[in-house]
Every structure is written in C-alpha cells, then in structure tokens.
Enzyme design. Sequence first.
Site, short mmCIF file in Angstrom:
data_model
loop_
_atom_site.label_atom_id
_atom_site.label_comp_id
_atom_site.label_asym_id
_atom_site.label_seq_id
_atom_site.Cartn_x
_atom_site.Cartn_y
_atom_site.Cartn_z
N GLU A 72 0.74 -1.15 -0.14
CA GLU A 72 -0.01 0.04 -0.01
C GLU A 72 0.86 1.35 0.12
OE1 GLU A 72 -2.00 -3.00 2.89
OE2 GLU A 72 0.13 -2.57 1.93
N ALA B 271 7.75 -33.52 -14.37
CA ALA B 271 7.84 -33.19 -15.55
C ALA B 271 7.35 -34.67 -16.36
CB ALA B 271 9.09 -32.69 -16.22
N ARG C 296 14.70 -22.92 -8.44
CA ARG C 296 15.57 -23.37 -7.36
C ARG C 296 16.24 -22.06 -6.79
NH1 ARG C 296 19.15 -28.43 -9.91
NH2 ARG C 296 17.29 -29.91 -10.36
N ASP D 3 20.69 -40.55 -9.55
CA ASP D 3 20.94 -39.41 -10.46
C ASP D 3 22.23 -38.75 -10.00
OD1 ASP D 3 18.55 -40.07 -11.69
OD2 ASP D 3 17.56 -38.56 -11.00
N LEU E 109 4.21 -38.44 -4.63
CA LEU E 109 2.68 -39.29 -4.12
C LEU E 109 2.85 -39.44 -2.67
CD1 LEU E 109 0.37 -40.65 -4.84
CD2 LEU E 109 1.66 -42.74 -4.91
N SER E 110 3.93 -39.68 -1.81
CA SER E 110 3.67 -39.87 -0.39
C SER E 110 3.41 -38.40 0.25
CB SER E 110 5.29 -40.38 0.27
OG SER E 110 6.17 -39.50 0.11
#
EC number: 3.5.4.26
Length: 400
Positions: free
Chosen positions: A73, A181, A211, A227, A337-338
């Site tokens: 503001e 992805a 990142r 990886d 997923l977990s």
Amino acid sequence: MDQRLHFPALGALYPPDPDSPAGERACFAAALREADRGRFATAPNPCVGAVLATRDGILARGYHVAPGQPHAEVMCLKDARDKGVDPSRATMFVTLEPCNHMGRTPPCTRAILESGVRSVVVGHPDPNPNVAGGGLAFLRENGVNARYSEDPDVRQACADSLADFLVWVGSDLPYVVLKLASTLDGRIATRTGHSQWITGPEARREVHELRRCVDAVLVGGGTFREDDPQLTHRLSEHVAPLDETAGDAHALKQPLAVVATATLPNPGNTCRLLSERPGQTVFLTPPDVAASAEAEALAQCGARVVPAPDMAEGLKRLRAELGVHHVLCEGGGGLGLSLLEAGLVHELRLHMAPKLLGDAKARPLFAGRSSERMDDALGMRLTDARTAGSDLLLTFRPKE
C-alpha cells in the site's frame, strides 16, 4: 488474460468502472500481478499487491519487495506521488487486509488515511485471528469506505496468491512445491530410465529460476542414488534470470540440498553433494538411523543429519531449525505421491511436454496406489495453465 481469475476482462489496463464487477476483477488482476513480483523474496512476510484506480484506469501500483521494506500500500501511494496522482479521487485495491499495527514498518492503515484515499477494497482478510478485520475496522471508523471483495473468484485468487503465508501462519510447516515433468501420456522416463530431456530449455530454465527462489530442494533416496544430483540452480548456463532485477547476489544464492532416505550414504563415496557442497546438504532420516555411525561420519564431513519419524516432522524441523520457508520437491513420483497422500504438498507444478511414449512399461508420474473407484482418487484444483516454450505448465493446489 490472468489465468487465476478466468475472466476475459482481467487483462484490461483501463477497467470500465472500479465499482463494477468487471472493473473490480480487472483491478484485482493487476494487484495480483504486482503481488507476484515479490513472491519468495518477502518470506516470512506475505507477497501483497496494491493498485489505485479510477474510471480513467489504473493510476498507480505497488508491491511488497522484502521484509523490512515498505508494504504494498505504501509503495502504491509512493508511485502515485511520483506520478502526480491524487489518491483521494481513486479506489485502492489490495490483495491482503492492510496492517493496523506497528512492526518493522508503520501501519499501512495510517498511510492510507493520511493519503486521502476514500475507498479501499480488500481481497483477503488478515489471517491472524487476533487482528483479522482490525485494518478495515480502523479505516471505517475514520470515514474510509473499506470492504472485502464479495467476488468468490477474487477472494480465491487472493488466497492462492497468499498460500505460502497462510501455511506459515496456520501451521509449523514450510510451503512445499512439488515439481514434476512428464510426457502427454504421463511418463517421466522410458522403460530404461532415460529422461533427458522430457521438457525443452525454456521449462528447464524456469525450474532453475525456481531453485534460485526457494530455500531447499528435496529429493528421495532413490533419486539421490540414481541421479547423483547437485540440486543447485545453474542460471549462469542460461541467458539471464527470469527476474531481470534479481542481480548477481541473488543468482549466487543456492538452496539447501535435502535428501529424505532411510539409507545413509558412505561419506567416502564420490557423490556430488558430499564432495562439492556437504555444508549445504541435509539428510532427513528415521531417528534410529540418525543415531548410527554413518550419521556421525556424515556430520564430521560437514553434512547435517536430521532425525524425523515421518516427512511432516522432517519438514517442520527444516523450518524451525534451518529457517526453510519454501521447499521445492523434485524427488520423482514416489516421494511426490507420499507427500500428496499426507497432505504435505501445497502447490503442484507439472511441466507437460508435447511427446508420447505409448509404452505401458515406461515410468509413470505416480504409481503404488490401488484405487478401485474414481471416488478414491486424490483431487487437485487447477489454478494456472500457460506455456513455457513448447511445453505446458499446469499449476495445481489441493482441493479445499
């Protein structure tokens, strides 16, 4: 067009009337774009945007830049002064209720009152239950026509813009962004595990920019071992940061590397996290593993081992002990997923490439659930859809 509000007039520079529903949406779309300019940089403060508008259009804009700096503001009112705009003839639209208390900066309600603004529309109330409504009440008591927007789409869009702040106020958790992805048929790698590259350079650049903005990048033990990631941004490999005003100092900041695993590595191995940045590496592991000789050896080489019985506790400790407010999870479908099942994902960003593998044995985005009915599916809410080069970027949030 601003995707968050899904309204054709949202991109209008000159709304027909700030008091009309279409004009109000257009003004809030502009205020939300201002708020987005401060996202991540304002933590642990909220990112907030404000505009001043009349029937002549949007006359001034402002956003909260960083903690300790003037709020949206005040910045909007400064923009008005710099442009010679009289605030008393305009309506202010602000995404979050103006503060009415003294913090590191003076109350925004006082600045609004002293500026002569006679009308204020707010997109979201202050989430602090002890002060919610106090800003509007003060303005009303002093003759300002102050109100919350009654448009449900505006209110939802402002809540989405403030989502990280609402998480910090309402819980002990950091704000978790899950990034994935995939191909159009939902595959993250071929059957052999090959995944470079699913998406194009523009999408990958956005990931590196993300990142740069977060405090920590999280992966699971499988991704760590397969990886050998660095979990750093490499903006120097691109033309420039997306935010051209970020500067070199911001580009040098690297997020913490966090690995959630029950199997700790040998400190003597050649993984890049331990050889290149052990002091910025954190292992979240069960308490019994955290008390092992392997954990002690990792600590001696500079890494941090945090005992956590589950992911919720691990995330809470990242925030409480290491000041982590934003976590980017890039750990693949298993960890993702977990986290989704545990209700720990606050934002899902899916980069979808225009490619088809058509192979049932290729690695899927998610696997492991046994749902017999569609009612058993995990539900998400689409909040944004846009392109990044030739790829589609979809943003989802949990269903309320």
